[in-house]
Scaffold this motif. Structure first.
Motif, PDB file in Angstrom:
ATOM      1  N   ARG A 163       0.847  -1.206   0.000  1.00 50.65           N
ATOM      2  CA  ARG A 163       0.000   0.000   0.000  1.00 50.65           C
ATOM      3  C   ARG A 163       0.880   1.254   0.000  1.00 50.65           C
ATOM      4  O   ARG A 163       0.484   2.282  -0.523  1.00 50.65           O
ATOM      5  CB  ARG A 163      -0.879   0.031   1.254  1.00 50.65           C
ATOM      6  CG  ARG A 163      -1.946  -1.017   1.270  1.00 50.65           C
ATOM      7  CD  ARG A 163      -3.267  -0.437   0.787  1.00 50.65           C
ATOM      8  NE  ARG A 163      -4.187  -1.512   0.453  1.00 50.65           N
ATOM      9  CZ  ARG A 163      -5.211  -1.366  -0.354  1.00 50.65           C
ATOM     10  NH1 ARG A 163      -5.457  -0.216  -0.927  1.00 50.65           N
ATOM     11  NH2 ARG A 163      -6.004  -2.363  -0.634  1.00 50.65           N
ATOM     12  N   PRO A 179      -5.445   3.785  -8.417  1.00 51.88           N
ATOM     13  CA  PRO A 179      -5.981   3.985  -7.069  1.00 51.88           C
ATOM     14  C   PRO A 179      -7.097   5.025  -7.097  1.00 51.88           C
ATOM     15  O   PRO A 179      -6.991   6.020  -7.806  1.00 51.88           O
ATOM     16  CB  PRO A 179      -4.793   4.533  -6.281  1.00 51.88           C
ATOM     17  CG  PRO A 179      -3.597   4.279  -7.122  1.00 51.88           C
ATOM     18  CD  PRO A 179      -4.048   4.192  -8.536  1.00 51.88           C
ATOM     19  N   ASN A 248      -0.050   1.492   6.944  1.00 50.39           N
ATOM     20  CA  ASN A 248      -0.959   0.682   6.141  1.00 50.39           C
ATOM     21  C   ASN A 248      -2.109   0.295   7.073  1.00 50.39           C
ATOM     22  O   ASN A 248      -1.881  -0.353   8.094  1.00 50.39           O
ATOM     23  CB  ASN A 248      -0.199  -0.560   5.647  1.00 50.39           C
ATOM     24  CG  ASN A 248      -1.070  -1.493   4.846  1.00 50.39           C
ATOM     25  OD1 ASN A 248      -2.294  -1.440   4.922  1.00 50.39           O
ATOM     26  ND2 ASN A 248      -0.435  -2.371   4.080  1.00 50.39           N
ATOM     27  N   ASP A 278      -6.062   5.325  -0.586  1.00 51.69           N
ATOM     28  CA  ASP A 278      -5.986   3.876  -0.818  1.00 51.69           C
ATOM     29  C   ASP A 278      -4.533   3.421  -0.923  1.00 51.69           C
ATOM     30  O   ASP A 278      -4.157   2.350  -0.461  1.00 51.69           O
ATOM     31  CB  ASP A 278      -6.736   3.520  -2.104  1.00 51.69           C
ATOM     32  CG  ASP A 278      -8.178   3.935  -2.008  1.00 51.69           C
ATOM     33  OD1 ASP A 278      -8.831   3.537  -1.033  1.00 51.69           O
ATOM     34  OD2 ASP A 278      -8.636   4.721  -2.868  1.00 51.69           O
ATOM     35  N   TYR A 279      -3.725   4.259  -1.579  1.00 51.78           N
ATOM     36  CA  TYR A 279      -2.296   3.948  -1.724  1.00 51.78           C
ATOM     37  C   TYR A 279      -1.493   5.213  -1.430  1.00 51.78           C
ATOM     38  O   TYR A 279      -2.000   6.330  -1.577  1.00 51.78           O
ATOM     39  CB  TYR A 279      -1.965   3.498  -3.148  1.00 51.78           C
ATOM     40  CG  TYR A 279      -2.441   2.117  -3.490  1.00 51.78           C
ATOM     41  CD1 TYR A 279      -1.629   1.001  -3.257  1.00 51.78           C
ATOM     42  CD2 TYR A 279      -3.700   1.919  -4.040  1.00 51.78           C
ATOM     43  CE1 TYR A 279      -2.071  -0.275  -3.565  1.00 51.78           C
ATOM     44  CE2 TYR A 279      -4.156   0.647  -4.348  1.00 51.78           C
ATOM     45  CZ  TYR A 279      -3.334  -0.443  -4.103  1.00 51.78           C
ATOM     46  OH  TYR A 279      -3.765  -1.708  -4.410  1.00 51.78           O
TER      47      TYR A 279
END
Ligand code: NAI
Length: 500
Positions: A163, A179, A248, A278-279
């Motif tokens: 991630r 993402p 993460n 998300d990332y």
């Protein structure tokens, strides 16, 4: 161990290393090239080339979205990211194969494995142990170390490559997901290029930068123009952010920051900001790849991981061993590494004798730099603030793309070029450009600067019409306030003085 004594062994096959091996062969030397991963190094596999391939997909999307209808071209645009990645991977594969073919064509031996210098000197030759796909030891009269750099890792950022990613991860051939929300730490060159690409691909991009400005080494006016574009792309840019941690969270990432103005010992009690996505892409600079090369044993000094070299000759503390490119901690650009390869090869072969080479010293006065955002950015030489610091009386020419016929036809009206000249003698001291083909335009200025052409020399060159290159002509003429397509205030005294 092979009995062959190579004239030159090059460790690392990035744009510094593979270039050096070919150049050496062109001079008639027998060269060996050692690479532990992929020919082409970061530039071809994880940097310049794959990002530019993805950038090309994003630029096409932007062009159709922003101008399709104006051009009379009606179509709906949908990204097939897997296909864009496939195209990128194919380009990389073809170029990497091409490097292999070129080395073969020059009869250079390529060894795949980690190279380490294990002994020897300039008289008897150096021994290099190779471990990996090829396991052997080779001998070479001279060595060039061109092992490059890798993304900098900071423990607090917990880069897990799942991630929380580096640019290597996001360019991995198997990374095929856009993402929904992408957090980017570091708004330097890499951060801005990826921010632009993924925002165009549909990600909600948030960028966190420690300094008060993104791409802080560029001209202020250029940065402002880029920020305008980032606003249009709905990129959220937060500057002066001290990123304290990144975690993460299982299905996403969470970064905690405080203001970069808070003194270090007051961080704990300071007000915190939380950013979720998300990332997360961490792009905060690169670390030099100088470990396990046998440097210490050979008496080669390093400073914070960078191999120390004589700045003129690029020779390390060990006679006969040279280092070039990112690993020396200088200007981390592919084209600088290739240039340094030329200097090191000339010096290495000249010191052996019998080759049609000569001693060379480095000259970094003209180093063009580029950033592939939309619009593109290019710069060379000094910024206005540098000139001011040096006490140079500057005349500046500035010309907008929107006033150029060719740019209008292309739907490329954003941005401008600015050219700086010394008022005393017309010497071009720098230029910056944001807009279509900015990097190519800057090449013309770099050529003029390198060969001592003055601003009036450039303004006397017939530039083909209609072309984007006329930006340089108009920008040069505007130094005298005499661009044809921009109403300036002619400085006839300066014009006359520089003409004489
Ligand atoms: P960079 O040095 O360009 O930018 C790193 C940014 O991260 C800086 O703005 C810095 O202030 C910021 N930063 C550092 N620590 C931070 C922290 N803890 N929190 C928030 N921000 C932080 O490095 P980048 O972008 O990683 O690129 C690496 C090298 O690769 C550069 O030398 C660059 O020139 C080169 N490169 C060149 C390209 C080109 O020529 N088009 C493309 C991509 C990279």
């Amino acid at each position: 161990m092979s009995d062959e004594m190579y004239d030159l062994a090059v460790i690392g096959a990035g744009p510094g290393g593979y270039h050096s091996a070919i150049r050496a062969a062109q001079f008639g030397a027998k060269a060996a090239l050692i690479e532990k991963e992929n020919l082409g190094g970061t530039c071809l596999n994880w940097g310049c080339i794959p990002t530019k391939a993805l950038y090309a997909s994003s630029a096409l999307i932007q062009k159709i979205r922003e101008h399709g209808e104006d051009f009379g071209v009606k179509c709906s645009v949908e990204l097939d990211f897997a296909k864009a990645v496939e195209r990128k991977n194919k380009i990389v594969r073809e170029l990497v194969d091409g490097i292999g073919q070129l080395e073969k064509g020059w009869k250079n031996d390529v060894f795949m494995g980690h190279g380490k210098i294990v002994g020897g000197d300039t008289n008897s030759g150096f021994d290099i142990e190779i471990e990996g796909e090829d396991n052997t030891t080779i001998k070479a009269k001279r060595i060039i170390i061109a092992t490059g750099s890798s993304p900098a890792l900071i423990p607090a950022f917990n880069i897990d490559h799942e991630r929380i990613l580096t640019s290597d991860d996001i360019l991995h051939p198997d990374f095929k997901e856009v993402p929904e929300r992408l957090l980017i730490i570091g708004a330097g060159v890499i951060g801005c290029e990826f921010g632009n690409i993924f925002a165009t691909f549909g990600s909600k991009v948030t960028m966190l930068e420690y300094l008060p400005s993104p791409i802080a080494t560029e001209e202020r006016m250029v940065i402002r123009e880029l920020q305008k574009k980032f606003d249009e792309l709905d990129i959220e840019l937060h500057v002066s952010q001290n990123v304290l941690s990144v975690e993460n969270t299982g299905d996403g990432v969470k970064a905690t920051t405080c203001s970069a103005d808070v003194p270090r010992d007051e961080v704990e009690g300071a007000e915190k900001n939380i950013f979720e996505a998300d990332y997360c892409l961490v792009s905060i600079g690169r670390a030099k790849e100088s470990s396990n090369l046998g440097l210490e044993e050979m008496g080669i000094g390093t400073e914070r991981g960078a191999i120390k070299v004589n700045p003129d000759t690029l020779e390390t503390d060990c006679k006969g061993i040279y280092a070039i490119g990112d690993v020396t901690g200088g200007v981390m650009l592919a084209h600088v590494a290739s240039y340094e390869g030329d200097v090191a090869v000339n010096n290495a072969l000249t010191s052996i004798g019998g080759f049609p080479t000569h001693h060379e010293t480095t000259d970094y006065t003209v180093v063009p730099a580029t950033i592939f955002t939309s619009p593109n950015i290019g710069s060379v030489g000094m910024r206005r603030s540098d000139a001011k610091d040096k006490g140079i009386d500057v005349a500046m020419g500035r010309f907008p793309f929107q006033s150029l016929g060719k740019a209008k036809c292309m739907g490329e009206e954003e941005g401008f070029i600015m050219i700086l000249a010394n008022k005393d003698n017309g010497e071009i001291i720098g230029a910056s450009c944001i807009g279509a083909e900015a990097p190519e335009l800057i090449s013309e200025i770099a050529l003029a600067m390198k060969h001592g052409l003055t601003i009036q020399d450039v303004s006397e060159v017939i530039h083909s019409h209609p072309t984007i290159s006329e930006m340089v002509l108009e920008g040069a003429e505007d130094v005298f306030g005499m661009a044809i397509h921009r109403k300036g205030r002619p400085d006839l005294d300066l014009h006359k003085k520089l003409k004489e």
